[in-house]
Design a protein around this motif. Structure first.
Motif, PDB file in Angstrom:
ATOM      1  N   SER A  68       0.919  -1.343  -0.101  1.00 14.40           N
ATOM      2  CA  SER A  68       0.091  -0.096  -0.192  1.00 14.40           C
ATOM      3  C   SER A  68       0.779   1.212  -0.019  1.00 14.40           C
ATOM      4  CB  SER A  68      -1.229   0.083   1.252  1.00 14.40           C
ATOM      5  OG  SER A  68      -0.072   0.220   2.277  1.00 14.40           O
ATOM      6  N   GLU A  69       0.336   2.388  -0.332  1.00 15.50           N
ATOM      7  CA  GLU A  69       1.001   3.540  -0.465  1.00 15.50           C
ATOM      8  C   GLU A  69       1.691   4.117   0.802  1.00 15.50           C
ATOM      9  OE1 GLU A  69       0.015   8.119  -1.871  1.00 15.50           O
ATOM     10  OE2 GLU A  69      -1.334   6.648  -2.398  1.00 15.50           O
ATOM     11  N   SER A  70       0.867   3.974   1.805  1.00 14.67           N
ATOM     12  CA  SER A  70       1.125   4.470   3.282  1.00 14.67           C
ATOM     13  C   SER A  70       2.649   3.634   3.650  1.00 14.67           C
ATOM     14  CB  SER A  70       0.295   4.238   4.308  1.00 14.67           C
ATOM     15  OG  SER A  70      -0.553   2.892   4.501  1.00 14.67           O
ATOM     16  N   VAL A  71       2.405   2.139   3.393  1.00 12.91           N
ATOM     17  CA  VAL A  71       3.713   1.423   3.940  1.00 12.91           C
ATOM     18  C   VAL A  71       4.959   1.762   3.168  1.00 12.91           C
ATOM     19  CG1 VAL A  71       4.410  -1.030   3.989  1.00 12.91           C
ATOM     20  CG2 VAL A  71       2.391  -0.569   4.779  1.00 12.91           C
ATOM     21  N   VAL A  72       4.779   2.062   1.688  1.00 14.00           N
ATOM     22  CA  VAL A  72       5.846   2.056   0.947  1.00 14.00           C
ATOM     23  C   VAL A  72       6.307   3.550   1.323  1.00 14.00           C
ATOM     24  CG1 VAL A  72       6.412   3.000  -1.618  1.00 14.00           C
ATOM     25  CG2 VAL A  72       4.809   0.703  -1.099  1.00 14.00           C
ATOM     26  N   ALA A  73       5.553   4.516   1.600  1.00 11.77           N
ATOM     27  CA  ALA A  73       6.124   5.674   2.073  1.00 11.77           C
ATOM     28  C   ALA A  73       7.066   5.652   3.181  1.00 11.77           C
ATOM     29  CB  ALA A  73       5.115   6.726   2.211  1.00 11.77           C
ATOM     30  N   ALA A  74       6.405   4.910   4.269  1.00  6.51           N
ATOM     31  CA  ALA A  74       6.919   4.629   5.543  1.00  6.51           C
ATOM     32  C   ALA A  74       8.553   3.806   5.468  1.00  6.51           C
ATOM     33  CB  ALA A  74       6.279   3.810   6.647  1.00  6.51           C
ATOM     34  N   VAL A  75       8.421   2.769   4.524  1.00  6.54           N
ATOM     35  CA  VAL A  75       9.895   2.116   4.114  1.00  6.54           C
ATOM     36  C   VAL A  75      10.842   3.225   3.601  1.00  6.54           C
ATOM     37  CG1 VAL A  75      10.594   0.325   2.943  1.00  6.54           C
ATOM     38  CG2 VAL A  75       8.520  -0.081   3.900  1.00  6.54           C
ATOM     39  N   ARG A  76      10.167   3.967   2.714  1.00 10.92           N
ATOM     40  CA  ARG A  76      11.282   4.792   1.975  1.00 10.92           C
ATOM     41  C   ARG A  76      11.729   5.729   2.869  1.00 10.92           C
ATOM     42  NH1 ARG A  76       8.446   9.052  -2.148  1.00 10.92           N
ATOM     43  NH2 ARG A  76       7.616   9.528   0.084  1.00 10.92           N
ATOM     44  N   GLU A  77      10.874   6.306   3.786  1.00 13.93           N
ATOM     45  CA  GLU A  77      11.563   7.095   4.811  1.00 13.93           C
ATOM     46  C   GLU A  77      12.487   6.550   5.720  1.00 13.93           C
ATOM     47  OE1 GLU A  77      11.304  10.604   4.825  1.00 13.93           O
ATOM     48  OE2 GLU A  77      10.096  10.131   2.984  1.00 13.93           O
ATOM     49  N   ALA A  78      12.175   5.380   6.414  1.00 12.04           N
ATOM     50  CA  ALA A  78      13.134   4.695   7.169  1.00 12.04           C
ATOM     51  C   ALA A  78      14.447   4.409   6.376  1.00 12.04           C
ATOM     52  CB  ALA A  78      12.500   3.317   7.568  1.00 12.04           C
ATOM     53  N   VAL A  79      14.299   3.998   5.115  1.00 11.12           N
ATOM     54  CA  VAL A  79      15.600   3.638   4.361  1.00 11.12           C
ATOM     55  C   VAL A  79      16.404   4.929   4.094  1.00 11.12           C
ATOM     56  CG1 VAL A  79      16.469   2.787   2.127  1.00 11.12           C
ATOM     57  CG2 VAL A  79      14.749   1.431   3.319  1.00 11.12           C
ATOM     58  N   ARG A  80      15.713   5.815   3.779  1.00 13.61           N
ATOM     59  CA  ARG A  80      16.445   7.278   3.643  1.00 13.61           C
ATOM     60  C   ARG A  80      17.177   7.724   4.986  1.00 13.61           C
ATOM     61  NH1 ARG A  80      12.173  11.567   0.875  1.00 13.61           N
ATOM     62  NH2 ARG A  80      12.320  10.888  -1.525  1.00 13.61           N
TER      63      ARG A  80
END
Length: 252
Positions: free
Chosen positions: A207-219
């Motif tokens: 989902s969009e929210s999980v993808v965004a959370a993963v992206r921020e954590a990896v950043r």
């Protein structure tokens, strides 16, 4: 048997959920009842009690702990093909859940609910409770994938003599109480469990929210400021490297 090891149901407990007004007294009543019945339960287990003696303890837990009236909510009248279940929980005059009782020392598995499944199918019930006094299991009868009959899915699984799981056991068994069933809590637990199965959980992970959370954590972990298309890259990595291909929607 070590007496101290059997006295595992205490009068108080820490619960992980946020309780609404009606929940706190229900949980407290259940915990107190199980504490009071822990001695008789230990004695039954120690002497390898038969089904008849176990049935009396189960009736006490259902009535005192779970608040099912022995005269209004519990019955022994349901049977099919000459076989009967030990008890049945009735709601609004209709069968809610057959209750199958086994001896205290008997192992429990889905093979023990065959009679209960036939009774449930005949009367349109969706739930079955299986117990030997110590172990409590609640199955939801889900329509089978092939459209023939039902498939029992384990929703509640409790060992009342597991000291380390005391709080979790009370919290799980709470969903079978009269009040929790009336307020839809058993049904929402079923929905929660189904949402954690592989295919729906795979959809959540993409989902969009999980993808965004993963992206921020990896950043944050890499100190990378981000780049054009990084969200798509995260989604692709989740899809191709983390989630099994067989769990993805068929159109993809």
């Amino acid at each position: 048997m070590d007496a101290e090891a059997t006295q595992v149901m205490t009068r108080t407990g820490q619960f992980t959920t946020t309780s609404v007004s009606w929940e706190t007294p229900v949980r407290s009543r259940l915990a107190a009842a199980l504490d009071r019945l822990s001695g008789p339960l230990a004695e039954l287990v120690e002497r390898d009690a038969n089904e008849g003696d176990t049935r009396m303890l189960v009736a006490d837990i259902l009535s005192v702990g779970m608040n099912y009236s022995k005269y209004q909510d519990l019955t022994t009248e349901y049977r099919t093909g000459g076989e009967s279940v030990d008890y049945a929980i009735v709601r609004d005059g209709a069968l809610f859940a057959p209750v199958e009782v086994k001896g205290c020392a008997q192992d429990l598995d889905v093979r023990n609910i065959q009679t209960a499944r036939r009774v449930a199918a005949e009367h349109g019930a969706e739930w079955i409770v299986l117990t030997n006094g110590r172990l409590w299991k609640a199955y939801h009868l889900r329509p089978a994938e092939d459209g023939e009959g039902t498939q029992p899915v384990l929703i509640v699984d409790v060992d009342l003599m597991d000291a380390e799981a005391h709080d979790r056991s009370i919290d799980a068994l709470f969903h079978l109480t009269h009040e929790a069933v009336e307020h839809g809590r058993l049904e929402t637990l079923r929905k929660w469990n189904e949402a954690l199965e592989a295919e729906p959980l795979a959809a959540v992970l993409r989902s969009e929210s999980v993808v965004a959370a993963v992206r921020e954590a990896v950043r944050r972990a890499t100190e990378h400021p981000g780049h054009n298309g990084d969200a798509d890259q995260v989604l692709r990595a989740l899809t191709e490297s983390v989630i099994a291909r067989g769990l993805l929607p068929s159109q993809e």
